[in-house]
Design an enzyme around this catalytic site. Structure first.
Site, PDB file in Angstrom:
ATOM      1  N   GLU A 118      38.582 -11.553  35.769  1.00 51.77           N
ATOM      2  CA  GLU A 118      38.214 -10.411  36.037  1.00 51.77           C
ATOM      3  C   GLU A 118      38.014  -9.441  34.903  1.00 51.77           C
ATOM      4  O   GLU A 118      38.679  -9.909  34.107  1.00 51.77           O
ATOM      5  CB  GLU A 118      39.422  -9.928  37.196  1.00 51.77           C
ATOM      6  N   ASP A 119      36.861  -8.210  35.458  1.00 53.78           N
ATOM      7  CA  ASP A 119      37.013  -6.927  34.308  1.00 53.78           C
ATOM      8  C   ASP A 119      38.665  -6.305  34.582  1.00 53.78           C
ATOM      9  O   ASP A 119      39.203  -6.163  33.594  1.00 53.78           O
ATOM     10  CB  ASP A 119      36.165  -6.608  34.497  1.00 53.78           C
ATOM     11  N   ASP A 164      41.384  -2.386  40.464  1.00 50.59           N
ATOM     12  CA  ASP A 164      41.558  -1.166  40.365  1.00 50.59           C
ATOM     13  C   ASP A 164      43.157  -1.130  41.395  1.00 50.59           C
ATOM     14  O   ASP A 164      44.006  -0.273  41.719  1.00 50.59           O
ATOM     15  CB  ASP A 164      40.517  -0.694  40.142  1.00 50.59           C
ATOM     16  N   PHE A 166      38.026   6.538  33.856  1.00 50.81           N
ATOM     17  CA  PHE A 166      36.812   5.198  34.426  1.00 50.81           C
ATOM     18  C   PHE A 166      36.241   5.001  32.754  1.00 50.81           C
ATOM     19  O   PHE A 166      35.807   5.060  31.660  1.00 50.81           O
ATOM     20  CB  PHE A 166      36.071   5.763  34.915  1.00 50.81           C
ATOM     21  N   ARG A 173      27.666  -1.425  29.919  1.00 43.79           N
ATOM     22  CA  ARG A 173      28.375  -2.827  29.769  1.00 43.79           C
ATOM     23  C   ARG A 173      28.179  -3.617  28.283  1.00 43.79           C
ATOM     24  O   ARG A 173      28.806  -4.336  28.063  1.00 43.79           O
ATOM     25  CB  ARG A 173      27.499  -4.101  30.490  1.00 43.79           C
TER      26      ARG A 173
HETATM   27  P1  IMP Z   1      39.381  -2.445  43.087  1.00 44.84           P
HETATM   28  O1  IMP Z   1      39.842  -1.492  43.410  1.00 44.84           O
HETATM   29  O2  IMP Z   1      40.116  -2.864  42.255  1.00 44.84           O
HETATM   30  O3  IMP Z   1      38.783  -3.694  44.145  1.00 44.84           O
HETATM   31  O4  IMP Z   1      37.820  -2.894  41.903  1.00 44.84           O
HETATM   32  C1  IMP Z   1      37.039  -3.916  42.171  1.00 44.84           C
HETATM   33  C2  IMP Z   1      35.677  -2.983  41.146  1.00 44.84           C
HETATM   34  O5  IMP Z   1      35.555  -2.543  40.624  1.00 44.84           O
HETATM   35  C3  IMP Z   1      36.527  -4.229  39.428  1.00 44.84           C
HETATM   36  O6  IMP Z   1      36.366  -5.423  39.421  1.00 44.84           O
HETATM   37  C4  IMP Z   1      35.547  -3.745  38.542  1.00 44.84           C
HETATM   38  O7  IMP Z   1      33.740  -4.431  38.396  1.00 44.84           O
HETATM   39  C5  IMP Z   1      35.095  -2.185  38.970  1.00 44.84           C
HETATM   40  N1  IMP Z   1      36.187  -1.040  38.582  1.00 44.84           N
HETATM   41  C6  IMP Z   1      37.512  -0.965  39.477  1.00 44.84           C
HETATM   42  N2  IMP Z   1      38.164   0.217  37.924  1.00 44.84           N
HETATM   43  C7  IMP Z   1      36.688   0.263  37.293  1.00 44.84           C
HETATM   44  C8  IMP Z   1      37.163   1.344  36.148  1.00 44.84           C
HETATM   45  O8  IMP Z   1      37.158   1.923  35.314  1.00 44.84           O
HETATM   46  N3  IMP Z   1      35.663   1.222  34.849  1.00 44.84           N
HETATM   47  C9  IMP Z   1      34.740   0.230  35.921  1.00 44.84           C
HETATM   48  N4  IMP Z   1      34.213  -0.539  36.764  1.00 44.84           N
HETATM   49  C10 IMP Z   1      35.842  -0.948  37.532  1.00 44.84           C
HETATM   50 MG    MG Z   2      34.290  -6.562  38.745  1.00 43.28          MG
END
Ligand code: IMP
Ligand code: MG
Length: 178
Positions: A102-103, A106, A155, A168
């Protein structure tokens, strides 16, 4: 009518060299934990592709790769809390060790959903390796097993991570500075 100001890229948080070093450390940990086992590296599209490319080369195990795409974000910087699989896994995961690549974690909404979604395929195990962890915003009950770097509530952009599909391609990790 006001012209939309272009957002600015912040300082470099982690350089490519720092990321490579951390990837090697994670790879050694993963090799130890999965010694003698097969492993499927499951890359979440699109954000994790850059990290995935590093990880798959660094991990010296019997690995296979696959991809899955799930979206919880629209465009913009806040989560919708709704997750949908837009590109599914193609491999049979039955009795396999799956490591989600995963990247960033959040809110954790996406990962919590994905972990449960994959459990339905009856894998042997499902773990998570994430390039970045942003614990300040966690609302879902999910903990990544391998974390590259823990970041503040910014962010993040670059190294696969986007803002509205851009940035990206930055070869380092930065953030939006507005
Ligand atoms: P979640 O809130 O953990 O479900 O995050 C879902 C997705 O939102 C991550 O896998 C990222 O692709 C994107 N995301 C969350 N935070 C960031 C950020 O700070 N920058 C860019 N993408 C983000
Ligand atoms: Mg993602």
């Amino acid at each position: 009518m006001a012209i939309k100001e272009k957002e600015t890229v912040g300082k470099i948080l982690y350089t490519q060299e720092q990321i490579y070093e951390r990837v090697e450390e994670l790879a050694r940990e993963i090799e130890k934990d999965y010694e003698g086992e097969e492993l499927i590296l499951l890359c979440t599209l699109k954000g994790a592709v850059v990290f995935m490319a590093d990880m798959m080369k660094a991990i010296n195990l019997d690995t296979m790769i696959d991809f899955i795409a799930a979206s919880s974000y629209g465009s913009g910087t806040s989560t919708s809390g709704f997750v949908k699989v837009t590109k599914d896994v193609t491999m049979d995961l039955y009795n396999k060790n799956v490591l989600i690549i995963e990247d960033i974690v959040d809110s954790g909404t996406t990962l919590k959903f994905l972990k449960e979604y994959l459990q339905d395929r009856n894998p042997k195990s499902v773990k998570i390796a994430t390039l970045l962890d942003k614990p300040a915003r966690r609302t879902a009950d999910v903990t990544p097993d391998y974390v590259g770097f823990t970041v503040d509530d910014l962010f993040i952009i670059g190294y696969g991570l986007d803002y509205d599909q851009r940035y990206r391609n930055l070869p380092y990790i930065s953030y939006l500075d507005n």
